[in-house]
Design a protein around this motif. Structure first.
Motif, PDB file in Angstrom:
ATOM      1  N   MET A   1       0.836  -1.179   0.000  1.00 17.28           N
ATOM      2  CA  MET A   1       0.000   0.000   0.000  1.00 17.28           C
ATOM      3  C   MET A   1       0.887   1.252   0.000  1.00 17.28           C
ATOM      4  SD  MET A   1      -3.035   0.076  -0.293  1.00 17.28           S
ATOM      5  CE  MET A   1      -4.627   0.592   0.058  1.00 17.28           C
ATOM      6  N   MET A   2       0.429   2.277  -0.650  1.00 18.33           N
ATOM      7  CA  MET A   2       1.171   3.535  -0.687  1.00 18.33           C
ATOM      8  C   MET A   2       0.816   4.400   0.521  1.00 18.33           C
ATOM      9  SD  MET A   2       1.084   5.105  -4.475  1.00 18.33           S
ATOM     10  CE  MET A   2       1.565   4.217  -5.909  1.00 18.33           C
ATOM     11  N   THR A   3       1.790   5.189   0.943  1.00 19.48           N
ATOM     12  CA  THR A   3       1.550   6.162   2.012  1.00 19.48           C
ATOM     13  C   THR A   3       0.813   7.368   1.413  1.00 19.48           C
ATOM     14  OG1 THR A   3       3.581   7.423   1.639  1.00 19.48           O
ATOM     15  CG2 THR A   3       3.739   5.478   3.098  1.00 19.48           C
ATOM     16  N   PRO A   4       0.205   8.200   2.254  1.00 21.12           N
ATOM     17  CA  PRO A   4      -0.432   9.417   1.726  1.00 21.12           C
ATOM     18  C   PRO A   4       0.538  10.306   0.937  1.00 21.12           C
ATOM     19  CG  PRO A   4      -1.212   8.993   3.942  1.00 21.12           C
ATOM     20  CD  PRO A   4      -0.090   8.003   3.679  1.00 21.12           C
ATOM     21  N   GLU A   8       0.193  11.305  -3.061  1.00 19.43           N
ATOM     22  CA  GLU A   8       0.264  12.698  -3.522  1.00 19.43           C
ATOM     23  C   GLU A   8       1.300  12.840  -4.642  1.00 19.43           C
ATOM     24  OE1 GLU A   8       1.664  16.978  -1.702  1.00 19.43           O
ATOM     25  OE2 GLU A   8       0.704  15.559  -0.341  1.00 19.43           O
ATOM     26  N   LEU A   9       2.473  12.225  -4.478  1.00 16.94           N
ATOM     27  CA  LEU A   9       3.509  12.286  -5.511  1.00 16.94           C
ATOM     28  C   LEU A   9       3.060  11.572  -6.784  1.00 16.94           C
ATOM     29  CD1 LEU A   9       6.644  11.631  -3.280  1.00 16.94           C
ATOM     30  CD2 LEU A   9       6.049  13.783  -4.430  1.00 16.94           C
ATOM     31  N   ALA A  10       2.400  10.443  -6.625  1.00 11.18           N
ATOM     32  CA  ALA A  10       1.910   9.686  -7.783  1.00 11.18           C
ATOM     33  C   ALA A  10       0.853  10.493  -8.541  1.00 11.18           C
ATOM     34  CB  ALA A  10       1.346   8.344  -7.329  1.00 11.18           C
ATOM     35  N   ARG A  11      -0.043  11.127  -7.825  1.00 12.53           N
ATOM     36  CA  ARG A  11      -1.073  11.940  -8.460  1.00 12.53           C
ATOM     37  C   ARG A  11      -0.445  13.113  -9.221  1.00 12.53           C
ATOM     38  NH1 ARG A  11      -6.133  11.173  -7.722  1.00 12.53           N
ATOM     39  NH2 ARG A  11      -6.703  13.378  -7.846  1.00 12.53           N
ATOM     40  N   HIS A  12       0.583  13.700  -8.637  1.00  9.50           N
ATOM     41  CA  HIS A  12       1.297  14.777  -9.328  1.00  9.50           C
ATOM     42  C   HIS A  12       1.929  14.237 -10.617  1.00  9.50           C
ATOM     43  CE1 HIS A  12       3.549  18.519  -9.759  1.00  9.50           C
ATOM     44  NE2 HIS A  12       4.567  17.750 -10.120  1.00  9.50           N
ATOM     45  N   ALA A  13       2.565  13.079 -10.534  1.00  7.79           N
ATOM     46  CA  ALA A  13       3.196  12.483 -11.712  1.00  7.79           C
ATOM     47  C   ALA A  13       2.178  12.220 -12.819  1.00  7.79           C
ATOM     48  CB  ALA A  13       3.894  11.167 -11.326  1.00  7.79           C
ATOM     49  N   ASN A  26       2.888  10.674 -17.093  1.00  5.22           N
ATOM     50  CA  ASN A  26       3.341   9.672 -16.121  1.00  5.22           C
ATOM     51  C   ASN A  26       4.848   9.816 -15.935  1.00  5.22           C
ATOM     52  OD1 ASN A  26       3.807   7.509 -14.458  1.00  5.22           O
ATOM     53  ND2 ASN A  26       3.430   5.952 -16.012  1.00  5.22           N
ATOM     54  N   TYR A  27       5.248  10.846 -15.210  1.00  2.00           N
ATOM     55  CA  TYR A  27       6.677  11.007 -14.909  1.00  2.00           C
ATOM     56  C   TYR A  27       6.863  11.972 -13.743  1.00  2.00           C
ATOM     57  CZ  TYR A  27       6.227  15.387 -17.485  1.00  2.00           C
ATOM     58  OH  TYR A  27       5.824  16.624 -17.899  1.00  2.00           O
ATOM     59  N   PHE A  28       7.998  11.805 -13.091  1.00 10.04           N
ATOM     60  CA  PHE A  28       8.394  12.691 -12.003  1.00 10.04           C
ATOM     61  C   PHE A  28       9.911  12.689 -11.983  1.00 10.04           C
ATOM     62  CE2 PHE A  28       9.135  14.291  -7.797  1.00 10.04           C
ATOM     63  CZ  PHE A  28       7.998  15.017  -7.458  1.00 10.04           C
ATOM     64  N   VAL A  29      10.514  13.858 -11.950  1.00 12.52           N
ATOM     65  CA  VAL A  29      11.970  13.987 -11.940  1.00 12.52           C
ATOM     66  C   VAL A  29      12.395  14.546 -10.585  1.00 12.52           C
ATOM     67  CG1 VAL A  29      13.958  15.129 -13.001  1.00 12.52           C
ATOM     68  CG2 VAL A  29      12.054  14.344 -14.436  1.00 12.52           C
ATOM     69  N   THR A  30      13.316  13.854  -9.936  1.00 11.01           N
ATOM     70  CA  THR A  30      13.853  14.315  -8.652  1.00 11.01           C
ATOM     71  C   THR A  30      15.228  13.698  -8.453  1.00 11.01           C
ATOM     72  OG1 THR A  30      13.417  14.564  -6.285  1.00 11.01           O
ATOM     73  CG2 THR A  30      12.755  12.478  -7.284  1.00 11.01           C
ATOM     74  N   GLY A  31      16.032  14.353  -7.661  1.00  9.55           N
ATOM     75  CA  GLY A  31      17.397  13.892  -7.448  1.00  9.55           C
ATOM     76  C   GLY A  31      17.647  13.397  -6.040  1.00  9.55           C
ATOM     77  N   GLU A  32      18.721  12.655  -5.905  1.00 12.92           N
ATOM     78  CA  GLU A  32      19.121  12.152  -4.587  1.00 12.92           C
ATOM     79  C   GLU A  32      19.286  13.325  -3.632  1.00 12.92           C
ATOM     80  OE1 GLU A  32      22.191   9.177  -4.369  1.00 12.92           O
ATOM     81  OE2 GLU A  32      21.775   8.577  -6.435  1.00 12.92           O
ATOM     82  N   GLY A  33      18.905  13.093  -2.391  1.00 12.99           N
ATOM     83  CA  GLY A  33      18.982  14.128  -1.378  1.00 12.99           C
ATOM     84  C   GLY A  33      17.656  14.843  -1.167  1.00 12.99           C
ATOM     85  N   CYS A  34      16.727  14.698  -2.094  1.00 14.39           N
ATOM     86  CA  CYS A  34      15.393  15.293  -1.945  1.00 14.39           C
ATOM     87  C   CYS A  34      14.473  14.271  -1.278  1.00 14.39           C
ATOM     88  CB  CYS A  34      14.809  15.669  -3.303  1.00 14.39           C
ATOM     89  SG  CYS A  34      15.730  16.956  -4.145  1.00 14.39           S
ATOM     90  N   HIS A  35      13.558  14.750  -0.434  1.00 13.00           N
ATOM     91  CA  HIS A  35      12.669  13.806   0.244  1.00 13.00           C
ATOM     92  C   HIS A  35      11.797  13.046  -0.758  1.00 13.00           C
ATOM     93  CE1 HIS A  35       9.685  17.045  -0.114  1.00 13.00           C
ATOM     94  NE2 HIS A  35       8.775  16.112   0.070  1.00 13.00           N
ATOM     95  N   GLU A  36      11.468  13.674  -1.894  1.00 15.21           N
ATOM     96  CA  GLU A  36      10.672  12.986  -2.905  1.00 15.21           C
ATOM     97  C   GLU A  36      11.418  11.772  -3.459  1.00 15.21           C
ATOM     98  OE1 GLU A  36      11.338  16.324  -3.228  1.00 15.21           O
ATOM     99  OE2 GLU A  36       9.406  17.367  -3.315  1.00 15.21           O
ATOM    100  N   ALA A  69       0.016  -0.733 -11.881  1.00 12.48           N
ATOM    101  CA  ALA A  69      -0.451  -1.103 -10.537  1.00 12.48           C
ATOM    102  C   ALA A  69      -0.298   0.067  -9.571  1.00 12.48           C
ATOM    103  CB  ALA A  69       0.310  -2.324 -10.026  1.00 12.48           C
ATOM    104  N   GLY A  70       0.825   0.770  -9.634  1.00 14.55           N
ATOM    105  CA  GLY A  70       1.036   1.914  -8.760  1.00 14.55           C
ATOM    106  C   GLY A  70       0.077   3.047  -9.075  1.00 14.55           C
ATOM    107  N   ALA A  71      -0.155   3.288 -10.356  1.00 18.86           N
ATOM    108  CA  ALA A  71      -1.063   4.357 -10.759  1.00 18.86           C
ATOM    109  C   ALA A  71      -2.484   4.072 -10.293  1.00 18.86           C
ATOM    110  CB  ALA A  71      -1.018   4.540 -12.269  1.00 18.86           C
ATOM    111  N   LYS A  72      -2.899   2.814 -10.364  1.00 18.22           N
ATOM    112  CA  LYS A  72      -4.263   2.461  -9.939  1.00 18.22           C
ATOM    113  C   LYS A  72      -4.478   2.743  -8.458  1.00 18.22           C
ATOM    114  CE  LYS A  72      -5.380  -0.935 -13.450  1.00 18.22           C
ATOM    115  NZ  LYS A  72      -5.711  -2.345 -13.705  1.00 18.22           N
ATOM    116  N   LEU A  73      -3.414   2.677  -7.657  1.00 21.10           N
ATOM    117  CA  LEU A  73      -3.539   2.979  -6.232  1.00 21.10           C
ATOM    118  C   LEU A  73      -3.728   4.472  -5.968  1.00 21.10           C
ATOM    119  CD1 LEU A  73      -0.791   0.635  -4.737  1.00 21.10           C
ATOM    120  CD2 LEU A  73      -3.279   0.339  -4.604  1.00 21.10           C
ATOM    121  N   ALA A  74      -3.352   5.302  -6.939  1.00 28.88           N
ATOM    122  CA  ALA A  74      -3.386   6.752  -6.746  1.00 28.88           C
ATOM    123  C   ALA A  74      -4.650   7.411  -7.278  1.00 28.88           C
ATOM    124  CB  ALA A  74      -2.171   7.391  -7.410  1.00 28.88           C
TER     125      ALA A  74
END
Length: 91
Positions: A1-4, A8-13, A26-36, A69-74
């Motif tokens: 199960m995904m956390t809230p 939120e991040l999946a919905r943004h993507a 269907n994408y999200f760009v983030t780098g190491e060191g970011c909480h995302e 599968a991940g998208a369906k959870l969001a």
């Protein structure tokens, strides 16, 4: 199960902002060191997303995409996924 936070991040993507009823990306760009990044890596480990290592095109940050599968959870009731953003990968 995904956390809230992951939902939120999946919905943004997916581009779902509460007004749209169908995903349009269907994408999200983030780098190491970011909480995302930590949240996305957890989604990768759970099988809800996959990661492509950073390139010059992404400014060196990693690119994440949700699995179907991940998208369906969001998605919420009444929303749908644009299946062109979830191509079938040949085996």
């Amino acid at each position: 199960m995904m956390t809230p936070t992951q939902i939120e991040l999946a919905r943004h993507a997916l581009g779902l902002d509460g007004r749209r009823r169908q995903s349009y990306r269907n994408y999200f760009v983030t780098g190491e060191g970011c909480h995302e990044h930590t949240e996305w890596m957890a989604m990768v480990s759970a099988g809800y997303a996959w990661r492509r290592a950073g390139t010059p095109l992404t400014g060196g940050s990693d690119l994440f995409r949700l699995t179907r599968a991940g998208a369906k959870l969001a998605i919420e009731r009444g929303e749908s996924l644009d299946l062109k953003d979830f191509p079938t990968v040949p085996s």
